[in-house]
Design a protein around this motif. Sequence first.
Motif: not given
Length: 407
Positions: A130-149
């Motif tokens: 999973r690639l986790i992209l933060s949106n700031g403290r207290g907010r839900e991050p955006l999580q997407v599946r990262l290709p294997a490569e």
Amino acid sequence: MAFRTRETRCVTRLIPLHHLTRRQRAQCEELRREAGRCWASLVTAHRQEREAGHWMSTRELELHVVRGYALHSQTVQALAQRLDANLQTVRILRENKAGEEGGAYAYPYRTPEFQTVIWKDMAIRRVGERLILSNGRGREPLQVRLPAEYQAADIRRAELTWRADHFELCLILDTGETLPELNAGGALAGVDLGEIHIAAVATSAGNVLILPGRHLRACKRLRNKRHAAYRHRLAQCVEGSRRWRRLRRRAAQASARFYRQQRDILHQASRKALTFCSREGVGALVVGDVRGIQRRLRRGANNQRLSQWAQGHFCRYLAEKAAVRGISVAYLPEDYSSLTCSRCGQERPSPPTGRAFACPACGVRIHRDANGAANICSRGLAGAYGVVAVASVRFARPIRAGGRVIA
């Protein structure tokens, strides 16, 4: 993780996000809407301050939007820095074109509802696949599946964009490879950009490579026909109806397909040009400057072709690939390069017709694009036309869209 320096080579990879859940799609849409709100505030604030006689710095732009947005602080800073870079570019263009067409370059003024969301390396982390992209403290991050490569790659930046009917994640990866030193002792080559042929590259030895672009023109014509058909069918629909929305989506998909084809063809052409330059021992490229040609358009039959001329994209791809090979790139004026004979320096009274250049003085007959490229090379080498004569002309194999697209 590789140590990041200014000389480190970075590459861009595009990941289409086709299989997002409904919650993820809503989150992506909300993030892009929030980025659009931040961008609108930045553009409005700078315009107001500029009209009042004050030019806001990058730091002032960052402080203006430091709070009040459901975005990571690095995302807000990146938007402010992007706007400042756009403003500085327009400012330089206006100064360089003072007295000519400086007023034609407008400062950013549009405030779209959606804007690209940017995450810097401080807001990016990985947990397993999973690639986790933060949106700031207290907010839900955006999580997407990262290709294997890409799971072991050094991700320096991520951008969330919308492409026709799906979201797309643009990743900038640090390869850790140090860029080579510029080849100062190499030969010089001139590049003549064209609409029929993508470019002609002429070296100081007189060898010319012409990159055909007829397949790219065919893709553009097909795209224009498809869009004309969609516009005709949309005019018969009620705006907002189900059929209207479906046709709008199909038209956007056609545009996205054409964009991918064009990107593929231009990447292939720039790669062929740089391979030819490396084989010829070229250390520097001079490109005929046709930037701003669309701003001088008048009503005529060629407006559509010139307005869709992707010479800026090709030059950017050429510069990026040249840096990897240690080749410098510069722009030169190309006025009268198509009217002047590259062998004797005689100027024709009128532009050549067809694809051949015939000199009325020395009688030489050569390809008009090869003649223009040789003149640009002459101007970069000696400051005048007619120094580099065309010795040989070779056409690259026809470039067609297909295969893997390298961004």
